[in-house]
Design an enzyme around this catalytic site. Structure first.
Site, short mmCIF file in Angstrom:
data_model
loop_
_atom_site.label_atom_id
_atom_site.label_comp_id
_atom_site.label_asym_id
_atom_site.label_seq_id
_atom_site.Cartn_x
_atom_site.Cartn_y
_atom_site.Cartn_z
N LYS A 22 47.85 39.65 130.32
CA LYS A 22 48.90 39.58 131.35
C LYS A 22 49.83 38.40 131.08
O LYS A 22 51.05 38.54 131.05
CB LYS A 22 48.24 39.42 132.72
N CYS A 118 50.79 27.56 146.42
CA CYS A 118 49.82 28.27 145.60
C CYS A 118 48.44 27.94 146.14
O CYS A 118 48.21 26.85 146.66
CB CYS A 118 49.96 27.79 144.16
N ARG A 123 51.92 23.36 142.68
CA ARG A 123 52.29 23.80 141.31
C ARG A 123 53.80 23.68 141.19
O ARG A 123 54.53 24.63 141.39
CB ARG A 123 51.81 25.24 141.06
N VAL A 125 57.75 23.08 139.89
CA VAL A 125 58.59 23.65 138.82
C VAL A 125 59.66 22.63 138.42
O VAL A 125 60.67 22.99 137.84
CB VAL A 125 59.24 24.99 139.24
N ASP A 126 59.39 21.35 138.74
CA ASP A 126 60.39 20.31 138.46
C ASP A 126 60.77 20.25 136.98
O ASP A 126 61.94 20.03 136.62
CB ASP A 126 59.88 18.93 138.94
N LEU A 127 59.78 20.47 136.11
CA LEU A 127 60.08 20.35 134.67
C LEU A 127 60.99 21.48 134.19
O LEU A 127 61.82 21.28 133.29
CB LEU A 127 58.79 20.38 133.85
N ARG A 401 45.12 41.53 140.41
CA ARG A 401 46.29 40.86 139.82
C ARG A 401 46.08 40.62 138.33
O ARG A 401 47.06 40.56 137.57
CB ARG A 401 46.52 39.50 140.48
C1 UD1 Z 1 50.22 29.12 133.15
C2 UD1 Z 1 49.34 30.32 133.42
C3 UD1 Z 1 48.15 29.93 134.28
C4 UD1 Z 1 47.41 28.77 133.65
C5 UD1 Z 1 48.36 27.61 133.32
C6 UD1 Z 1 47.70 26.50 132.54
C7 UD1 Z 1 50.88 32.19 133.38
C8 UD1 Z 1 51.60 33.23 134.17
N1 UD1 Z 1 50.13 31.34 134.09
O1 UD1 Z 1 50.70 28.68 134.41
O2 UD1 Z 1 47.29 31.06 134.39
O3 UD1 Z 1 46.42 28.31 134.53
O4 UD1 Z 1 49.45 28.10 132.52
O5 UD1 Z 1 47.20 26.98 131.34
O6 UD1 Z 1 50.95 32.16 132.16
N2 UD1 Z 1 53.65 21.08 135.82
C9 UD1 Z 1 54.51 20.15 136.40
N3 UD1 Z 1 55.83 20.51 136.57
C10 UD1 Z 1 56.30 21.73 136.20
C11 UD1 Z 1 55.44 22.66 135.60
C12 UD1 Z 1 54.10 22.30 135.44
O7 UD1 Z 1 54.11 19.05 136.74
O8 UD1 Z 1 57.49 21.97 136.38
C13 UD1 Z 1 52.24 20.73 135.63
C14 UD1 Z 1 51.30 21.60 136.47
O9 UD1 Z 1 51.14 21.09 137.78
C15 UD1 Z 1 50.03 21.54 135.66
C16 UD1 Z 1 50.53 21.46 134.21
O10 UD1 Z 1 51.90 21.05 134.29
O11 UD1 Z 1 49.29 20.38 135.95
C17 UD1 Z 1 50.47 22.74 133.42
O12 UD1 Z 1 51.06 23.79 134.16
P1 UD1 Z 1 51.79 25.01 133.43
O13 UD1 Z 1 51.38 25.05 132.01
O14 UD1 Z 1 53.24 24.96 133.75
O15 UD1 Z 1 51.18 26.28 134.17
P2 UD1 Z 1 51.91 27.65 134.46
O16 UD1 Z 1 52.87 27.98 133.39
O17 UD1 Z 1 52.39 27.67 135.88
#
Ligand code: UD1
Length: 424
Positions: A22, A118, A123, A125-127, A401
Site C-alpha cells: 500500500k 492521528c 504527525r 507536515v511542517d517539513l 485499511r
Molecule cells: C510513512 C508511512 C507510515 C510509516 C512512516 C515511518 C505511508 C503512507 N506511511 O508515514 O506507515 O509509519 O512513514 O516509516 O507511507 N515529521 C515531521 N515533520 C513532517 C513530516 C514528518 O516532523 O513534516 C516526522 C514525523 O513526526 C516522524 C518522522 O518525521 O517522527 C517520520 O515521519 P514520516 O517518514 O514523514 O512518516 P509518513 O510519511 O507520514
C-alpha cells in the site's frame, strides 16, 4: 461495523502470498498525475486506503479504473482540471497529502486540506511545507487548507535538508520538482524502499534523479513525463507481520511467497535473534517457530533500521518470549495504544516514555479488544491467535485499511478467524 471472532491456540502451517505494498503504491498513484498519458500499476492491493486515494484522484477529473480482480490500476491524467483535495477525503487518509506535490508539480497550483490529527499522536507536515517554500512555492494556509502556488508556473529549485528524514516529505518534494526546469536537491532524504520505487518509476517516466537509494536526491527537472506500465513491490510490513505470526506458536511452519526479502533491511537479522529457523530465497521466506522465543529488545529507526510499522507486532511477540525485553519507538513516541489491550489479555507490559517494557512469557487469555489503528489492530489479532479461548477484535475497519484479505490468508494456514457484522 465488522469484528473478528478469533479462537486462539492453533499453529500456522502452509503458504501465504504477500500482497502489493500500500505505502509503495500510493506515491506512484500520485506520480501518475504528473504524466501526459495513462499509467498502469500492477499488484495494487484491494485496500480501503487505495479506494480512498482513488476517490481523491478522481475529484481532480482524472480517470481511475481499478480492475480489482487483477489488482490492476489505470490512471489517466488527461482531464485533470480541479486542483483540490478536500478535507472529507484527506482526513480519512493522510497520504492524500501527496496531492499537494503532484498537483503543484504538474499544474503550478494546489489546494489540499491539512490532514489533521492521528491516532498515534502528532504527525506534522511542517517539513513538506518548509521544503516546498525552500524550492520557491508560495504557501498559504486558509480555513484548514494549504494553498500552494509556483509563482512562474514551476518551482525555482534549490536545496532543502529534511530534519528528521521523512518519507512523506521526500515523496511530496519529489513530486513537486521532477517537472520543473530547475535543479532541486533533497538532503537527508528518506531511502525507504517505497521512496526508491517511486524514484525508479519516475525515472522510467522520463524524470532525471541522481542519488536514488541514498540520502541526497538531486532532481534535474524535465518538461514532460510519460505514463508507463509498472509492477508495484510486495508489502514489506505485511511480510514482517506474517513472519511474526509464524514465530509465535511453537508448532508453526509457514512460507511467505511473492515477497522481497531485500526490502526488509535489518529486520531480517534482528528477527533471527528470536530463535526462529529462517529460510530466505529470492522471493520466499520460510519461518519455522522455535520451541521457546528469545527476548530481543529493539528500537525503531529509519530504513534500513527496524520499522516503526512493525513495532506493535514485535512487542506482541515479545509477550511470548522467555524473559524481559524493551521496545522503543524513536519515530513516533506515542504509538502504544495497543498496550492496554494486550494487558487485558494477560500480557505484562508497561509504557515509560517512548519505550514499552515487557516481561515474558505470560499466558494470554481471550477477551474483547478494541482496534485503534492499523498496526495496533493487527497486533491484537496476533495476540488473539495465541491466546487461550475466544477473543473478539472490534472495529476491524482499521485492518481493512492496510491488510488485504487478512482473515482469509490466516485462516487458510490454520488460524480460526471469523468476520462478523457487529451491528447485527
Ligand atoms: C510513512 C508511512 C507510515 C510509516 C512512516 C515511518 C505511508 C503512507 N506511511 O508515514 O506507515 O509509519 O512513514 O516509516 O507511507 N515529521 C515531521 N515533520 C513532517 C513530516 C514528518 O516532523 O513534516 C516526522 C514525523 O513526526 C516522524 C518522522 O518525521 O517522527 C517520520 O515521519 P514520516 O517518514 O514523514 O512518516 P509518513 O510519511 O507520514
Amino acid at each position: 461495523m465488522d469484528k473478528f471472532i478469533i479462537k486462539g491456540g492453533t499453529p500456522l502451517k502452509g503458504t501465504i502470498p504477500i500482497s502489493g505494498s500500500k505505502n509503495a503504491a500510493l506515491p506512484v498513484m500520485a506520480a501518475a498525475l504528473l504524466a501526459d498519458s495513462p499509467t498502469t500499476i500492477h499488484a495494487v492491493p484491494r485496500l480501503r486506503d487505495i479506494y480512498t486515494f482513488n476517490n481523491v484522484i478522481r475529484i481532480t477529473g482524472a480517470r481511475v479504473d481499478f480492475h480489482e480482480d487483477k489488482n490492476k490500476l489505470v490512471i489517466d491524467p488527461k482531464h485533470v482540471s480541479h486542483l483540490e483535495a478536500p478535507y472529507d477525503l484527506v482526513r480519512k487518509m493522510r497520504a492524500s497529502f501527496y496531492m499537494l506535490g503532484a498537483l503543484l508539480g504538474r499544474f503550478g497550483h494546489a489546494k489540499v486540506s491539512l490532514p489533521g490529527g492521528c491516532a498515534w499522536g502528532p504527525r506534522p507536515v511542517d517539513l513538506h511545507l518548509k521544503g516546498l517554500k525552500a524550492f520557491g512555492a508560495d504557501i498559504n494556509l486558509d480555513e484548514g487548507y494549504v494553498l500552494a502556488d509556483a509563482p512562474d508556473g514551476e518551482l525555482d529549485g534549490g536545496t532543502f535538508e529534511l530534519d528528521p528524514s521523512s518519507v512523506g516529505a521526500t515523496v511530496n518534494l519529489l513530486l513537486a520538482t521532477v517537472r520543473s526546469s530547475n535543479t532541486s536537491v533533497i538532503k537527508n532524504a528518506a531511502k525507504e524502499p517505497d521512496v526508491v520505487q517511486l524514484c525508479r518509476i519516475l525515472t522510467k517516466m522520463g524524470a532525471q534523479i541522481e542519488g536514488i537509494g541514498t540520502r541526497t536526491l538531486t532532481i534535474h527537472g524535465v518538461d514532460k513525463l510519460k505514463g508507463i506500465e509498472v509492477q508495484n513491490s510486495p508489502d514489506r510490513i505485511e511480510t514482517g507481520t506474517f513472519m511474526i505470526a509464524g514465530a509465535m506458536h511453537p508448532e508453526s511452519n509457514i512460507t511467505l511467497t511473492q515477497t522481497d526479502p531485500e526490502d526488509l533491511g535489518k529486520f531480517l537479522d534482528i528477527f533471527k535473534e528470536v530463535g526462529v529457523e529462517l529460510e530466505v530465497n529470492d522471493d520466499t521466506i520460510r519461518v519455522v517457530a522455535p520451541d521457546k522465543l528469545q527476548p530481543v529488545s529493539v528500537k525503531t529507526q529509519v530504513y534500513p533500521g527496524f520499522p516503526t510499522d512493525l513495532q506493535a507486532q514485535w512487542s506482541t511477540m515479545m509477550t511470548q518470549a522467555e524473559g524481559k525485553s524493551k521496545v522503543t519507538d524513536t519515530i513516533y513516541f506515542d504509538r502504544f495504544s495497543y498496550v492496554p489491550e494486550l494487558v487485558r489479555l494477560g500480557a505484562d507490559m508497561e509504557v515509560k516514555k517512548n519505550t514499552v517494557h515487557i516481561k515474558g512469557k505470560t499466558p494470554l487469555k481471550g477477551a474483547s479488544l478494541m482496534s485503534t489503528d492499523l498496526r495496533a489492530s493487527v497486533s491484537l489479532v496476533l495476540a488473539s491467535m495465541v491466546a487461550k479461548g475466544q477473543s473478539e477484535v472490534l472495529r476491524v475497519y482499521h485492518l481493512d485499511r492496510g491488510y488485504e484479505n487478512l482473515e482469509n490468508k490466516l485462516t487458510r494456514v490454520g488460524a480460526q478467524i471469523k468476520r462478523v457484522d457487529n451491528d447485527q
